[in-house]
Design a protein around this motif. Structure first.
Motif, mmCIF file in Angstrom:
data_model
loop_
_atom_site.group_PDB
_atom_site.id
_atom_site.type_symbol
_atom_site.label_atom_id
_atom_site.label_comp_id
_atom_site.label_asym_id
_atom_site.label_seq_id
_atom_site.Cartn_x
_atom_site.Cartn_y
_atom_site.Cartn_z
ATOM 1 N N ASP A 91 0.843 -1.192 0.000
ATOM 2 C CA ASP A 91 0.000 0.000 0.000
ATOM 3 C C ASP A 91 0.878 1.241 0.000
ATOM 4 O O ASP A 91 1.998 1.226 0.534
ATOM 5 N N GLU A 94 0.952 6.890 3.826
ATOM 6 C CA GLU A 94 -0.105 7.811 4.238
ATOM 7 C C GLU A 94 0.546 9.067 4.777
ATOM 8 O O GLU A 94 1.763 9.113 4.985
ATOM 9 N N ASN A 95 -0.229 10.102 5.051
ATOM 10 C CA ASN A 95 0.309 11.371 5.520
ATOM 11 C C ASN A 95 1.075 11.255 6.832
ATOM 12 O O ASN A 95 1.908 12.098 7.135
ATOM 13 N N ARG A 102 2.456 12.599 -0.704
ATOM 14 C CA ARG A 102 1.423 13.170 -1.566
ATOM 15 C C ARG A 102 2.064 14.165 -2.529
ATOM 16 O O ARG A 102 3.145 14.671 -2.279
ATOM 17 N N LEU A 125 -10.662 12.378 1.094
ATOM 18 C CA LEU A 125 -10.567 12.113 2.535
ATOM 19 C C LEU A 125 -11.567 12.966 3.295
ATOM 20 O O LEU A 125 -12.046 12.566 4.352
ATOM 21 N N THR A 140 -7.958 16.557 -0.022
ATOM 22 C CA THR A 140 -7.071 15.503 -0.507
ATOM 23 C C THR A 140 -7.905 14.375 -1.087
ATOM 24 O O THR A 140 -8.795 13.843 -0.426
ATOM 25 N N CYS A 141 -7.600 14.031 -2.336
ATOM 26 C CA CYS A 141 -8.266 12.897 -2.972
ATOM 27 C C CYS A 141 -7.262 11.752 -3.093
ATOM 28 O O CYS A 141 -6.065 11.943 -2.854
ATOM 29 N N VAL A 142 -7.769 10.581 -3.420
ATOM 30 C CA VAL A 142 -6.901 9.409 -3.563
ATOM 31 C C VAL A 142 -7.109 8.792 -4.932
ATOM 32 O O VAL A 142 -8.234 8.737 -5.443
ATOM 33 N N ASP A 143 -6.001 8.344 -5.537
ATOM 34 C CA ASP A 143 -6.111 7.697 -6.850
ATOM 35 C C ASP A 143 -6.555 6.251 -6.662
ATOM 36 O O ASP A 143 -6.778 5.808 -5.524
ATOM 37 N N GLY A 146 -4.697 4.473 -3.937
ATOM 38 C CA GLY A 146 -4.592 5.088 -2.624
ATOM 39 C C GLY A 146 -3.551 6.187 -2.523
ATOM 40 O O GLY A 146 -3.357 6.746 -1.444
ATOM 41 N N THR A 147 -2.872 6.528 -3.610
ATOM 42 C CA THR A 147 -1.910 7.634 -3.587
ATOM 43 C C THR A 147 -2.669 8.926 -3.341
ATOM 44 O O THR A 147 -3.712 9.179 -3.941
ATOM 45 N N ARG A 148 -2.158 9.733 -2.432
ATOM 46 C CA ARG A 148 -2.841 10.958 -2.044
ATOM 47 C C ARG A 148 -2.441 12.130 -2.949
ATOM 48 O O ARG A 148 -1.256 12.359 -3.197
#
Length: 163
Positions: A91, A94-95, A102, A125, A140-143, A146-148
């Motif tokens: 995965d 995350e931030n 991101r 998010l 913040t959106c995710v591809d 899950g990449t931010r």
């Protein structure tokens, strides 16, 4: 001694190249090149990465993959999307993690962009948030993997005390 670097590209490894290209097109990206020529990777068919490229990237020999280069406008950095079909995947960060977590794209109207993208099925998010002293609004959106992707509307007229 100083260096003379300039922006080149940001690479994102993806599980499904076609789905990821569709996602990034929703954010306004276009295909710059349907391949990454110096790696010998193409978006249409999986090719084997040559040994020197695999060594340079720190991955095992004989890996196959597909890839393309996207651009948001005519400038840099470009965005390379790469699908490696025979590597174990983890995965994305995350931030809260260390490392590149991101990328940020600037919006002139974040509320409108958020609404358009949400209606087009892009996962966020949260809705846009007003940040510290309303210097910027952020969402913040995710591809698909899950990449931010941080979407940022900056209010430069409020930044004078910091400049």
């Amino acid at each position: 001694m100083s260096t003379n670097f300039s922006w080149g590209h940001i690479n994102i490894n993806v599980r499904d190249l076609d789905a990821s290209v569709d996602f990034y097109k929703k954010l306004g990206f276009d295909i710059f090149l349907p391949s990454i020529p110096y790696l010998g990777l193409d978006s249409q068919q999986a090719n084997t990465l040559d040994a020197a490229s695999a060594t340079a990237l720190g991955i095992s020999d004989s890996v196959t993959g597909r890839a393309c280069i996207l651009q948001l406008d005519d400038g840099f950095p470009k965005l390379d999307l790469t699908e490696f079909s025979d590597l174990a995947q983890r995965d994305p960060l995350e931030n809260k993690d260390l490392g590149l977590v991101r990328i940020c794209l600037v919006s002139e109207d974040l509320a409108s962009d958020y609404e358009t993208l949400s209606n087009d099925g892009v996962e966020f998010l949260s809705p846009p948030q007003q940040c510290h002293e309303r210097l910027a609004d952020v969402a913040t959106c995710v591809d698909p993997d899950g990449t931010r992707i941080e979407l940022l509307q900056v209010y430069l007229e409020r930044w004078q005390p910091f400049l």
